[in-house]
Design an enzyme around this catalytic site. Structure first.
Site, mmCIF file in Angstrom:
data_model
loop_
_atom_site.group_PDB
_atom_site.id
_atom_site.type_symbol
_atom_site.label_atom_id
_atom_site.label_comp_id
_atom_site.label_asym_id
_atom_site.label_seq_id
_atom_site.Cartn_x
_atom_site.Cartn_y
_atom_site.Cartn_z
ATOM 1 N N CYS A 138 -0.138 5.288 35.586
ATOM 2 C CA CYS A 138 -0.152 4.193 34.594
ATOM 3 C C CYS A 138 1.150 3.400 34.591
ATOM 4 O O CYS A 138 1.259 2.373 33.916
ATOM 5 C CB CYS A 138 -0.402 4.770 33.206
ATOM 6 S SG CYS A 138 -1.857 5.818 33.140
ATOM 7 N N SER A 149 1.760 9.345 34.678
ATOM 8 C CA SER A 149 1.752 10.781 34.968
ATOM 9 C C SER A 149 2.216 11.060 36.387
ATOM 10 O O SER A 149 2.045 10.232 37.287
ATOM 11 C CB SER A 149 0.346 11.336 34.791
ATOM 12 O OG SER A 149 -0.005 11.309 33.435
ATOM 13 N N GLU A 189 -4.408 2.318 39.600
ATOM 14 C CA GLU A 189 -4.584 3.667 40.114
ATOM 15 C C GLU A 189 -6.071 3.924 40.356
ATOM 16 O O GLU A 189 -6.468 5.043 40.652
ATOM 17 C CB GLU A 189 -3.958 4.701 39.171
ATOM 18 C CG GLU A 189 -4.555 4.771 37.790
ATOM 19 C CD GLU A 189 -3.855 5.802 36.914
ATOM 20 O OE1 GLU A 189 -3.007 5.398 36.119
ATOM 21 O OE2 GLU A 189 -4.160 6.996 37.022
ATOM 22 N N HIS A 226 3.044 2.956 26.332
ATOM 23 C CA HIS A 226 1.810 3.244 27.064
ATOM 24 C C HIS A 226 0.883 3.993 26.109
ATOM 25 O O HIS A 226 1.301 4.928 25.436
ATOM 26 C CB HIS A 226 2.103 4.102 28.302
ATOM 27 C CG HIS A 226 0.837 4.636 28.914
ATOM 28 N ND1 HIS A 226 -0.182 3.808 29.302
ATOM 29 C CD2 HIS A 226 0.413 5.899 29.146
ATOM 30 C CE1 HIS A 226 -1.181 4.542 29.771
ATOM 31 N NE2 HIS A 226 -0.848 5.814 29.686
ATOM 32 N N ASN A 239 -8.313 3.746 27.243
ATOM 33 C CA ASN A 239 -7.193 3.779 28.190
ATOM 34 C C ASN A 239 -7.476 2.844 29.366
ATOM 35 O O ASN A 239 -8.502 2.960 30.031
ATOM 36 C CB ASN A 239 -6.978 5.212 28.704
ATOM 37 C CG ASN A 239 -5.626 5.379 29.400
ATOM 38 O OD1 ASN A 239 -4.894 4.409 29.587
ATOM 39 N ND2 ASN A 239 -5.300 6.600 29.768
ATOM 40 N N THR A 283 -11.129 9.372 25.973
ATOM 41 C CA THR A 283 -9.992 8.459 26.170
ATOM 42 C C THR A 283 -10.226 7.522 27.355
ATOM 43 O O THR A 283 -9.276 6.937 27.874
ATOM 44 C CB THR A 283 -8.662 9.234 26.375
ATOM 45 O OG1 THR A 283 -8.741 9.949 27.621
ATOM 46 C CG2 THR A 283 -8.400 10.211 25.253
ATOM 47 N N ASP A 333 -16.967 15.854 15.234
ATOM 48 C CA ASP A 333 -16.701 15.096 14.010
ATOM 49 C C ASP A 333 -16.008 13.794 14.434
ATOM 50 O O ASP A 333 -14.959 13.827 15.086
ATOM 51 C CB ASP A 333 -15.792 15.930 13.100
ATOM 52 C CG ASP A 333 -15.383 15.166 11.836
ATOM 53 O OD1 ASP A 333 -15.770 13.992 11.684
ATOM 54 O OD2 ASP A 333 -14.654 15.756 11.019
ATOM 55 N N LYS A 365 3.000 9.559 18.394
ATOM 56 C CA LYS A 365 3.708 10.788 18.795
ATOM 57 C C LYS A 365 5.001 10.416 19.525
ATOM 58 O O LYS A 365 6.062 11.008 19.295
ATOM 59 C CB LYS A 365 2.846 11.620 19.758
ATOM 60 C CG LYS A 365 1.651 12.333 19.142
ATOM 61 C CD LYS A 365 0.927 13.121 20.246
ATOM 62 C CE LYS A 365 -0.461 13.591 19.863
ATOM 63 N NZ LYS A 365 -0.506 14.601 18.816
ATOM 64 N N SER A 388 0.140 17.082 29.612
ATOM 65 C CA SER A 388 0.395 15.655 29.829
ATOM 66 C C SER A 388 1.104 15.040 28.622
ATOM 67 O O SER A 388 1.952 14.158 28.768
ATOM 68 C CB SER A 388 -0.908 14.911 30.167
ATOM 69 O OG SER A 388 -1.749 14.806 29.044
#
Ligand code: CAA
Length: 398
Positions: free
Chosen positions: A115, A312, A83, A237, A280, A156, A33, A246, A205
């Site tokens: 990152c 990360s 990276e 980030h 990303n 992503t 969806d 979040k 993560s």
């Protein structure tokens, strides 16, 4: 450090790829969806490099307008954070230095910590300018984010390069002291040298990112940083743009503040528009957030902006910046919007072909057909060497 010296971002320019895959197209292929992509993770499209594009071509395209506007005479250092390096030994920035015809009296180095590397590069640049304020540092953050096909991370992906000129008396953003830093040894996302795609524990993560926000903020306050309410906006980030929401909710909670969605939208909403269309870009993502904020906000003169950089593995840093009077005359909003709108949409089948493309490793001469309409291209892989060339001259905007 010299007390009154103002050091920070004097110019900022970004570039992205030739192609774009929309999440609508991805959703139609895999039966998801599309609301999960648009509303759930906050992504609309992802930049996809042509076979003759990579971190070097994107970086050169991002940095060329900066060198055209300011000249290269004062740039004695190039720090290239990535990276998705193209060589285990040679710094990608040397190819950029060559493509842009920069003076030999330059130091060039590559930095890596997932990152977070772009922020390390920026902070190291600030330190160099404090040592000699007559110099400038070209900071480049460029990445191609790549997960396995049909992996949850696939939605992503993205690619972009941000180039920033760092110097004394900056025209855009003054970088403040102190900084809050945080490191934890975890395996939430990583890419062994033998893999082209990243490995990730998606849920872990996200938890690791939120813990790092908390840790970096705690250190920032212990170092005597600003109170949360002093910031007008926050650049996080953005592996996917909903992650910024979040993270900001988490920071408000940690600071004992009410979760007010209107406030959250006001403080981070504008920072997400470029990342939602590009995907990303790892090291570049937090500075695409800054570009989107500066390009779209009503006057931010004198306002404080908070930056949260996460890589990360993991390292995070929280620091503040102040927007400088007159900054709006120095922005590159039009060319930023053009970099996004000029991309050609591709079908899922074409995206898959590009995703699976790999150069032969036999050391032969392998020319790459011209696909990009950007200013620089990867012309061939020959004798294990990457050969770059300008596609055509005179494209750099001042
Ligand atoms: N309409 C609206 N929303 C929907 C929906 C629909 N039809 N279907 C699902 N959603 C919502 C879900 O409720 C969920 O929202 P919440 O996060 O608020 O709960 C969201 O969409 C995502 O859904 P899922 O969790 O089911 O998605 P997923 O399991 O397929 O994976 C992911 C999501 C873990 C982020 C995955 O894309 C991934 O692994 N990404 C790569 C790792 C990553 O980006 N990690 C971020 C932190 S690490 C970091 O920042 C470093 C870095 O750059 C990699």
């Amino acid at each position: 450090m010299s007390g009154d010296l103002s050091v920070g971002i004097h110019d900022l320019s970004f570039s992205t790829t030739q192609f774009v895959l929309t999440h609508q197209t991805l959703a139609a292929h895999n039966g998801t969806d599309v609301g999960k992509y648009h509303a759930g993770i906050g992504q609309r499209a992802m930049s996809v490099p042509a076979a003759d594009e990579d971190i070097v071509t994107m970086a050169a395209a991002a940095a060329a307008p900066i060198v055209a506007r300011h000249g290269a005479d004062r740039i004695r250092t190039i720090v290239f954070a990535t990276e998705t390096s193209v060589d285990q030994a040679k710094a990608a920035g040397i190819h950029v230095h060559s493509l842009l015809g920069m003076p030999s009296a330059t130091r060039v180095v590559e930095l890596k910590q997932a990152c977070y590397g772009g922020t390390a590069a920026l902070q190291f640049a600030v330190g160099l300018i404090h040592r000699d304020p007559s110099q400038q540092v070209l900071v480049i953050a460029a990445d191609v984010s790549k997960y396995e096909l049909d992996n949850p991370g696939e939605a992503t992906q993205g690619a972009a390069a941000v180039a920033m000129l760092v110097g004394a008396d900056p025209a855009l953003v003054r970088i403040e002291e102190p900084s809050g830093v945080f490191t934890a040894d975890i395996m939430d996302f990583w890419r062994p040298n033998y893999r082209a795609t990243a490995l990730v524990d998606g849920r872990e993560s996200i938890t690791a990112y939120l813990q790092a926000v908390q840790g970096a903020w705690k250190d920032y306050t212990e170092q005597g940083g600003r109170a949360l309410g002093e910031f007008s906006a926050f650049c996080y980030h953005q592996p996917f743009t909903k992650m910024a929401y979040k993270a900001h909710r988490h920071l408000l909670q940690v600071c004992g503040q009410e979760i007010d969605e209107e406030r959250i939208a006001r403080e981070i909403g504008l920072t997400t528009s470029y990342n939602a269309e590009i995907g990303n870009s790892y090291t570049a993502a937090v500075y695409l957030g800054l570009a989107a904020l500066l390009d779209q906000a009503d006057d931010l003169t004198g306002r404080a902006v908070g930056f949260l950089s996460y890589g990360s593995g993991s390292v995070a840093e929280f620091f503040g910046g102040t927007v400088v009077p007159g900054y709006r005359e120095r922005l590159r909003s039009e060319s930023h919007r053009a970099a996004i709108s000029r991309r050609q949409p591709i079908t899922y089948a074409r995206y898959r072909e590009l995703h699976e493309h790999a150069f032969p490793v036999d050391g032969g001469h392998h020319p790459v057909p011209t696909e990009t309409t950007g200013p620089y291209r990867l012309a061939a892989l020959s004798g294990h060497k990457r050969i770059y060339e300008p596609r055509q001259s005179g494209l750099a905007h001042r």
